[in-house]
Scaffold this motif. Sequence first.
Motif, PDB file in Angstrom:
ATOM      1  N   SER A 129      -3.819  -0.034   2.759  1.00  0.00           N
ATOM      2  CA  SER A 129      -2.848   0.061   1.713  1.00  0.00           C
ATOM      3  C   SER A 129      -1.562  -0.233   2.388  1.00  0.00           C
ATOM      4  CB  SER A 129      -2.685   1.714   1.305  1.00  0.00           C
ATOM      5  OG  SER A 129      -2.277   2.448   2.371  1.00  0.00           O
ATOM      6  N   TYR A 130      -0.457  -0.353   1.503  1.00  0.00           N
ATOM      7  CA  TYR A 130       0.867  -0.741   1.981  1.00  0.00           C
ATOM      8  C   TYR A 130       1.525   0.410   2.805  1.00  0.00           C
ATOM      9  CZ  TYR A 130       1.340  -5.244   0.070  1.00  0.00           C
ATOM     10  OH  TYR A 130       1.135  -6.786  -0.290  1.00  0.00           O
ATOM     11  N   GLY A 131       1.250   1.518   2.475  1.00  0.00           N
ATOM     12  CA  GLY A 131       1.626   2.893   3.179  1.00  0.00           C
ATOM     13  C   GLY A 131       1.098   2.701   4.513  1.00  0.00           C
ATOM     14  N   THR A 132      -0.008   2.389   4.473  1.00  0.00           N
ATOM     15  CA  THR A 132      -0.735   2.397   5.829  1.00  0.00           C
ATOM     16  C   THR A 132      -0.226   1.201   6.923  1.00  0.00           C
ATOM     17  OG1 THR A 132      -2.744   3.426   5.233  1.00  0.00           O
ATOM     18  CG2 THR A 132      -2.854   1.895   7.158  1.00  0.00           C
ATOM     19  N   LYS A 133       0.158   0.321   6.149  1.00  0.00           N
ATOM     20  CA  LYS A 133       0.896  -1.000   6.864  1.00  0.00           C
ATOM     21  C   LYS A 133       2.257  -0.591   7.207  1.00  0.00           C
ATOM     22  CE  LYS A 133      -2.031  -4.506   4.616  1.00  0.00           C
ATOM     23  NZ  LYS A 133      -1.914  -5.648   3.454  1.00  0.00           N
ATOM     24  N   MET A 134       3.070   0.082   6.465  1.00  0.00           N
ATOM     25  CA  MET A 134       4.139   0.521   6.692  1.00  0.00           C
ATOM     26  C   MET A 134       4.123   1.457   8.080  1.00  0.00           C
ATOM     27  SD  MET A 134       6.688  -0.861   4.850  1.00  0.00           S
ATOM     28  CE  MET A 134       8.201   0.224   4.397  1.00  0.00           C
ATOM     29  N   GLU A 135       3.252   2.482   8.277  1.00  0.00           N
ATOM     30  CA  GLU A 135       3.117   3.080   9.189  1.00  0.00           C
ATOM     31  C   GLU A 135       2.573   2.287  10.430  1.00  0.00           C
ATOM     32  OE1 GLU A 135      -0.105   6.147   8.687  1.00  0.00           O
ATOM     33  OE2 GLU A 135       0.888   6.941   6.693  1.00  0.00           O
ATOM     34  N   LEU A 136       1.972   1.268  10.276  1.00  0.00           N
ATOM     35  CA  LEU A 136       1.572   0.654  11.574  1.00  0.00           C
ATOM     36  C   LEU A 136       2.922   0.033  12.330  1.00  0.00           C
ATOM     37  CD1 LEU A 136      -1.088  -2.270  11.683  1.00  0.00           C
ATOM     38  CD2 LEU A 136       1.056  -2.574  12.470  1.00  0.00           C
TER      39      LEU A 136
END
Length: 236
Positions: A146-153
């Motif tokens: 998800s984009y949320g996960t990518k932002m966390e990365l």
Amino acid sequence: MALRGAVPEVIWARPERTGRGPKPAYTRADIAAAAVRIADAQGLDAVSMRHVAAELGCGTMSLYNYVPRKEDLYELMVDAVSAEHELWEPSGDWRADMLRVANQTRALMHRHTWMPRLMSPVYGFSPNALRYLEHCLACLDPLEASYGTKMELVAMLNGVVTTYVRNELETAERTRSLPWSEEQENAVRIAYLGSRIATGAYPHMAAAYTEDAGPIDLEAVFQRALERVLDGFAPR
């Protein structure tokens, strides 16, 4: 303490100039460039509205017409330096691209050694910072998350880089202040550590020291730290 009646404001939402009156003598880019020059030469603590105004050749109160607060000045500085990020066509290999991003960010922080102190989500929504973030997300397109996960990365990778660079800079600064060489300092500390381990009070440390007595390859440690962050986001 917040000033009574103060209203939060994003400087990027504020027009750089209105349609009325004479053309301003300076642009935000001029002001940011002056502040960055001061910080690069003398450190972040040397950046003040008075000092920047003097660099530009204007009065301090005049500068407040362009930049209402010192925090806004910091935001202009972060945005100006963020423009140095090289953007490229994503390769399709998200890990390779994000490693490239991280190493580029590290080099940028070494060019502007005050940057780690201003790394904050608060300053993450300026034009060039958004451009950088959009690039990172484009590099992460092949990652099934998800984009949320990518932002966390992206945030975690930036956190590792910032922490590592801050340690590099502080170590280098301490080394410059020593009345002896770094080699002499390390030799004394290693000898002391060896004497403590030899007492038998630290069996796990003794095992670790026996397995690998060093020296530590700090560059390899940095690259492994990046890889391990990426490992945590790889599809399982």
